[in-house]
Design a protein around this motif. Structure first.
Motif, short mmCIF file in Angstrom:
data_model
loop_
_atom_site.label_atom_id
_atom_site.label_comp_id
_atom_site.label_asym_id
_atom_site.label_seq_id
_atom_site.Cartn_x
_atom_site.Cartn_y
_atom_site.Cartn_z
N ASP A 356 51.30 18.68 5.27
CA ASP A 356 52.59 18.36 4.62
C ASP A 356 53.57 19.52 4.76
O ASP A 356 54.75 19.34 5.03
N SER A 357 53.05 20.73 4.57
CA SER A 357 53.95 21.90 4.64
C SER A 357 54.33 22.21 6.07
O SER A 357 55.44 22.67 6.35
N LEU A 358 53.41 21.94 7.01
CA LEU A 358 53.72 22.13 8.43
C LEU A 358 54.83 21.16 8.84
O LEU A 358 55.79 21.54 9.52
N SER A 359 54.75 19.93 8.36
CA SER A 359 55.80 18.94 8.66
C SER A 359 57.13 19.37 8.06
O SER A 359 58.18 19.27 8.70
N ALA A 360 57.08 19.87 6.83
CA ALA A 360 58.32 20.32 6.17
C ALA A 360 58.94 21.47 6.95
O ALA A 360 60.15 21.52 7.16
N LYS A 378 47.44 34.88 8.70
CA LYS A 378 48.52 35.26 9.62
C LYS A 378 48.43 34.57 10.97
O LYS A 378 49.39 34.51 11.72
N ARG A 379 47.24 34.00 11.32
CA ARG A 379 47.16 33.32 12.62
C ARG A 379 47.23 31.81 12.44
O ARG A 379 46.85 31.06 13.31
N SER A 380 47.73 31.37 11.32
CA SER A 380 47.78 29.93 11.06
C SER A 380 48.97 29.31 11.78
O SER A 380 49.88 30.01 12.23
N ASN A 381 48.97 27.99 11.85
CA ASN A 381 50.07 27.29 12.51
C ASN A 381 51.39 27.52 11.80
O ASN A 381 52.41 27.77 12.42
N ILE A 382 51.37 27.50 10.46
CA ILE A 382 52.63 27.69 9.72
C ILE A 382 53.15 29.11 9.96
O ILE A 382 54.35 29.31 10.18
#
Ligand code: AGP
Length: 611
Positions: A356-360, A378-382
């Motif tokens: 949901d936050s990635l889409s936002a 720190k290596r996450s998609n977001i």
């Protein structure tokens, strides 16, 4: 959320796969399975329930020993938890074996086409379309076949695939859903997150979108979808095994609550110098934009991250003369006000993978907003997709319930607020000295609060005894904290806890207040305490059982409640952190006294990589 592991090397894969899945248990799941290859044949075992159930099944009825394999813990999103729906899933002829995390958004149309081809589906999952598509578009070459199928799949997903005609190779894909390659000595590993790799290697490479990883006993290769070789830039994991061990604790949730003095100190490290906040990773933001370039700040997050965002909003709007709005990510993605390059959008996510936050975040970037990710990974998609990143540095949080993530997020938001206002003429005149001093002392205050609360927890926890329903009330920042306290009690004690703005109860909810109903009144905001005491009196006239949480020295609340828990006083902006401690411990004790596994609450997952 589901978890993927993979292994290839000179050791028996089964034990490594099971151990890896156990290190991913905290993500939440309801079934588990493995596929093992001895480089001649592949065998699969899947079980509903816990990994222990899978282990017992393998002991009772062993499968072949092999040095290559993949494993999966499934958090059911399409199709109920069952052996049939658990992964690995294969095509009709048992040639391709697939484990999957995430969502294949177009699986219905893909399934329709395959059914029209005569495919007989065995499960209700979206995943099952993948092995059948591999079988349908099989070119005879494993890698080419995968290349044919990947572009057909829409959505965010991580995959690990095995093939009976290439029993020495695992293929792995990460399409905006984390999957990490680990490099051992003549061994290769795969995992959804580094906690499953730590026992084996600290050298990793997060597979990127449009890349294909191939793991064999000889080598690990990475290519683009078009076949361009990628030379993986290996990174070293900073976490230590010590950080993901339970030590003397029964649950990670308690360990992570108790760690908060240390983690808050880590969040603050290097950020406050000579009564000034310095955030090196955000200097480029202010080199790029003057703060007065921004006309609005939008903060987005889910669950606890939404609650810490609400605290951030309340602090920011005291200091900034521009509107600050906080949004639930899943709402923001589809419904938001005007967005432009003049919006500073702050995305809060502990995991950095919440769909949901990635889409936002993507919606904000589509509208040319300037984006900051405040995350623990720190290596996450977001983290990768946002324009700027502020790390909370809280260390691995393995319990599903966010605790240290929450307090580190609020600490980071307050640091960010001061940092931005130091570079702006759009702020109200505000002397930060007191707030900065309070931040420096915060770890010690939290330490003190842990001690005071643990001494008082037995009587405090009685507020939940033999109760299924509970109210929490507060004003201002205490109302926001009440929301977080209610979520914790829901998550780990399965209590129907509801939070209300204290002044709002009389506008309807008072009808639910009957003699003895438990209410926790949060009273840490001294300037709002007078009105809160009046609200408590309204509840007491209906004979509610009210427990007050207030600061040492306040007598006003103590005189009107049935029970009071005193905590140390800190700067009002920091009280949502200090007062979170008793609420976290209350949820922990309420859950454990009811015999629940507070680290892995039913139906929940640590990172929701599905919308
Ligand atoms: C909080 O205790 C829950 N685990 C959940 O609400 C969580 O905060 C939410 O899913 C957001 O996760 P994130 O911070 O990793 O994006």
């Amino acid at each position: 959320m589901s978890g993927i592991v993979g292994y290839v090397g000179n050791r028996s894969s089964q034990e490594i796969l099971i151990h890896g899945l156990k290190n991913l248990e905290y993500r939440g799941y309801d079934s588990a399975g493995i596929a093992v290859s001895n480089e001649k044949t592949i065998e699969v075992r899947r079980e509903k329930g816990q990994i222990q159930d899978l282990e017992a099944s393998l002991q009772l009825d062993p499968i072949l020993k092999g040095n290559l394999g993949i494993g999966h813990t499934r958090w059911a999103s399409h199709g109920t938890p069952s052996v049939t729906n658990s992964h690995p899933l294969s095509d009709t002829n048992g040639k391709y074996f697939v484990v999957h995390n995430g969502i294949i958004e177009n699986y219905r149309e893909l399934r329709k086409g395959l059914v029209a081809d005569g495919v007989d589906f065995q499960t209700d999952t979206d995943t099952e379309v993948i092995p059948h598509l591999l079988a349908k578009y099989d070119t005879g070459n494993y890698l080419d076949t995968v290349r044919q199928v990947l572009p057909l799949l829409k959505g965010s997903f991580a995959l690990a695939i095995m093939c009976s005609t290439y029993p020495n190779t695992i293929i792995a894909i990460s399409q905006e859903n984390p999957l990490i390659v680990g490099f051992g000595l003549k061994e290769g590993f795969l995992a959804s997150d580094i906690s499953a790799l730590l026992p084996y290697t600290k050298e990793i490479y997060p597979i990127k979108n449009n890349e294909i990883a191939m793991l064999t006993s000889e080598r690990i290769t990475i290519e683009t979808l078009d076949g361009e070789p990628i030379h993986p830039k290996k990174v070293l994991i900073e976490w230590d095994q010590e950080e993901i061990d339970l030590h003397e604790y029964d649950y990670f949730m308690l360990k992570e609550i108790m760690e908060q003095p240390k983690t808050i100190k880590k969040t603050l490290e290097g950020k406050i110098k000579n009564s000034h906040v310095r955030i090196a990773e955000l200097e480029p933001l202010l080199n790029q934009y003057e703060f007065h370039h921004f006309e609005k700040i939008d903060i987005v997050g889910n669950g606890t991250s939404y609650h810490s965002g609400m605290v951030g909003k309340k602090v920011m709007e005291q200091l900034f003369r521009i509107p600050v709005e906080v949004h639930i990510s899943s709402e923001f993605s589809n419904e938001h006000g005007h967005l432009s390059n003049r919006n500073l959008v702050i995305v809060l996510s502990q995991s950095g993978e919440t769909a949901d936050s990635l889409s936002a975040l993507k919606e904000a970037k589509r509208n040319d907003c300037v984006t900051i990710a405040i995350t623990n990974k720190k290596r996450s998609n977001i983290a990768r997709i946002a324009d700027y990143m502020l790390l909370t540095n809280a260390g691995p949080e393995l319990a599903v319930a966010a605790t240290k993530a929450y307090t580190s997020q609020i600490t980071s938001l307050i640091l960010l607020t001061i940092f931005l206002s130091q570079h702006s003429d759009k702020t109200n005149a505000y002397d930060y000295t007191e707030l900065l001093d309070a931040l420096v002392q915060l770890p010690d205050v939290v330490e003190q609060t842990l001690i005071m609360t643990q001494d008082a927890i037995d009587s405090f926890a009685q507020v939940t005894n033999d109760q299924d329903h509970l109210f929490l009330i507060g004003r201002g920042l205490d109302y926001v904290l009440a929301l977080e306290g209610a979520l914790k009690l829901q998550e780990v004690a399965y209590l129907h806890a509801d939070a209300y703005a204290a002044g709002e109860v009389k506008h309807g909810t008072m009808a639910l207040i009957t003699p003895g109903v438990p209410v926790i009144a949060l009273a840490t905001q001294a300037h709002l305490r007078g009105k809160l005491v009046s609200n408590i009196r309204e509840l007491k006239t209906r004979e509610a059982f009210v427990v007050g949480v207030t600061t040492v020295g306040d007598d006003a609340v103590g005189e009107v409640v049935d029970q009071v828990l005193y905590i140390p006083e800190a700067h009002p902006y920091l009280m949502p952190i200090v007062a979170a401690i008793p609420l976290q411990l209350l949820a922990y004790y309420a859950g454990t006294v009811r015999g629940y596994n507070v680290d892995r609450p039913r139906n929940l997952a640590k990172s929701l990589t599905v919308e």
